[in-house]
Design an enzyme around this catalytic site. Structure first.
Site, mmCIF file in Angstrom:
data_model
loop_
_atom_site.group_PDB
_atom_site.id
_atom_site.type_symbol
_atom_site.label_atom_id
_atom_site.label_comp_id
_atom_site.label_asym_id
_atom_site.label_seq_id
_atom_site.Cartn_x
_atom_site.Cartn_y
_atom_site.Cartn_z
ATOM 1 N N HIS A 23 2.148 -2.210 -16.293
ATOM 2 C CA HIS A 23 3.624 -3.074 -15.477
ATOM 3 C C HIS A 23 2.795 -4.150 -14.746
ATOM 4 O O HIS A 23 3.430 -5.329 -14.767
ATOM 5 C CB HIS A 23 4.391 -2.125 -14.702
ATOM 6 C CG HIS A 23 4.992 -1.053 -15.060
ATOM 7 N ND1 HIS A 23 5.009 0.318 -14.729
ATOM 8 C CD2 HIS A 23 5.839 -1.000 -16.369
ATOM 9 C CE1 HIS A 23 5.785 1.161 -15.506
ATOM 10 N NE2 HIS A 23 6.128 0.260 -16.213
ATOM 11 N N LYS A 47 17.181 9.926 -16.466
ATOM 12 C CA LYS A 47 15.872 10.913 -16.238
ATOM 13 C C LYS A 47 15.626 11.396 -14.918
ATOM 14 O O LYS A 47 15.817 10.523 -14.054
ATOM 15 C CB LYS A 47 14.655 9.976 -16.777
ATOM 16 C CG LYS A 47 14.664 9.506 -18.237
ATOM 17 C CD LYS A 47 13.548 8.650 -18.634
ATOM 18 C CE LYS A 47 13.946 7.234 -18.806
ATOM 19 N NZ LYS A 47 12.927 6.187 -18.915
ATOM 20 N N ARG A 96 4.164 -2.764 -25.725
ATOM 21 C CA ARG A 96 2.946 -2.397 -26.032
ATOM 22 C C ARG A 96 2.320 -2.191 -27.404
ATOM 23 O O ARG A 96 1.229 -2.628 -27.716
ATOM 24 C CB ARG A 96 2.671 -1.134 -25.188
ATOM 25 C CG ARG A 96 2.925 -1.033 -23.817
ATOM 26 C CD ARG A 96 3.064 0.294 -23.301
ATOM 27 N NE ARG A 96 4.346 0.975 -23.738
ATOM 28 C CZ ARG A 96 4.934 2.122 -23.364
ATOM 29 N NH1 ARG A 96 4.476 2.678 -22.381
ATOM 30 N NH2 ARG A 96 6.109 2.440 -23.819
ATOM 31 N N SER A 134 4.258 5.622 -17.677
ATOM 32 C CA SER A 134 4.419 6.224 -16.411
ATOM 33 C C SER A 134 4.615 7.655 -16.761
ATOM 34 O O SER A 134 3.996 8.416 -15.923
ATOM 35 C CB SER A 134 5.522 5.729 -15.875
ATOM 36 O OG SER A 134 5.827 4.433 -15.365
HETATM 37 O O1 PNS Z 1 11.231 1.237 -17.847
HETATM 38 P P1 PNS Z 1 12.582 1.514 -18.918
HETATM 39 O O2 PNS Z 1 12.961 3.034 -18.505
HETATM 40 O O3 PNS Z 1 12.144 1.565 -20.390
HETATM 41 O O4 PNS Z 1 13.756 0.540 -18.553
HETATM 42 C C1 PNS Z 1 14.912 0.594 -19.092
HETATM 43 C C2 PNS Z 1 15.934 -0.247 -18.742
HETATM 44 C C3 PNS Z 1 15.894 -0.108 -16.952
HETATM 45 C C4 PNS Z 1 15.487 -1.507 -18.753
HETATM 46 C C5 PNS Z 1 17.150 -0.059 -19.441
HETATM 47 O O5 PNS Z 1 17.577 1.341 -19.133
HETATM 48 C C6 PNS Z 1 18.539 -0.927 -18.606
HETATM 49 O O6 PNS Z 1 18.518 -2.021 -18.716
HETATM 50 N N1 PNS Z 1 19.254 -0.066 -18.116
HETATM 51 C C7 PNS Z 1 20.681 -0.635 -17.361
HETATM 52 C C8 PNS Z 1 21.758 -0.087 -18.146
HETATM 53 C C9 PNS Z 1 22.285 -1.217 -19.176
HETATM 54 O O7 PNS Z 1 22.467 -2.400 -18.885
HETATM 55 N N2 PNS Z 1 22.300 -0.813 -20.449
HETATM 56 C C10 PNS Z 1 23.134 -1.480 -21.597
HETATM 57 C C11 PNS Z 1 22.066 -2.469 -22.021
HETATM 58 S S1 PNS Z 1 20.744 -1.887 -23.304
#
Ligand code: PNS
Length: 173
Positions: A23, A47, A96, A134
């Site tokens: 990150h 989660k 990645r 993570s």
């Molecule tokens: O690090 P991660 O867990 O892969 O991040 C995921 C994240 C936070 C980018 C994603 O879950 C997110 O944007 N959540 C917010 C909810 C949202 O906007 N959902 C609709 C669009 S996909």
């Protein structure tokens, strides 16, 4: 055709439970190409998190201190709404390996549908971090393994504390 915005303000969203050197590598790259970078910690994650949102933000704030154009925030609800609220015109995500692509494409296209003026840009994580997550870091520390070089030292210390010093001496038989 609308003129392109002269200033890129990017949101880098994620769970960051906890932040890894992968990150941080992305934050370093991002901070060089945008004017302002907002690292946004997701609040309403389904989660089960190891660190609270406040702890994660505190850790991120500490490790991004060297970057003067990087700040930390948190959000719940839709990412595109938070981006609009913060005046961001770009979502930044890391890729990645090819296995990340499908999920990232789905999210990018959904976000585009929700707010077409907000672009998503992908940066490639450094190859040294292409296997890093993570989730794996937490698993390795919980089983007593060494994650030095994969997370900032303060994260390593926090992880060891959270899992207890004797994680590697626990035996089931
Ligand atoms: O690090 P991660 O867990 O892969 O991040 C995921 C994240 C936070 C980018 C994603 O879950 C997110 O944007 N959540 C917010 C909810 C949202 O906007 N959902 C609709 C669009 S996909």
């Amino acid at each position: 055709m609308a003129a392109p915005p002269s200033h890129l303000i990017a949101i880098y969203p994620g769970s960051f439970d906890p932040i890894t050197n992968g990150h941080l590598d992305l934050i370093a790259r991002g901070s060089r190409v945008v004017e302002r970078l907002i690292v946004a910690v997701l609040r309403n994650d389904s989660k089960q998190a190891l660190f609270s949102v406040e702890e994660r933000m505190e850790i991120v704030r500490e490790v991004v201190r060297p970057y003067s154009n990087v700040e930390v925030g948190s959000f719940d609800g839709l990412l595109v709404d938070y981006a609009a609220e913060r005046g961001a015109n770009l979502i930044l995500r890391g890729i990645r390996a090819i296995s990340d692509y499908e999920y990232e494409l789905q999210m990018a296209l959904m976000n585009r549908r929700l707010r077409p003026e907000l672009e998503t840009a992908f940066l490639m994580a450094g190859e040294a971090y292409s296997f890093l997550s993570s989730h794996l870091v937490k698993e390795v520390v919980s089983l007593g393994g060494d994650v030095s070089g994969l997370v900032p030292p303060m994260v390593e210390a926090r992880l060891k504390k959270r899992f207890g010093h004797h994680a590697n001496t626990t035996r089931t038989s």
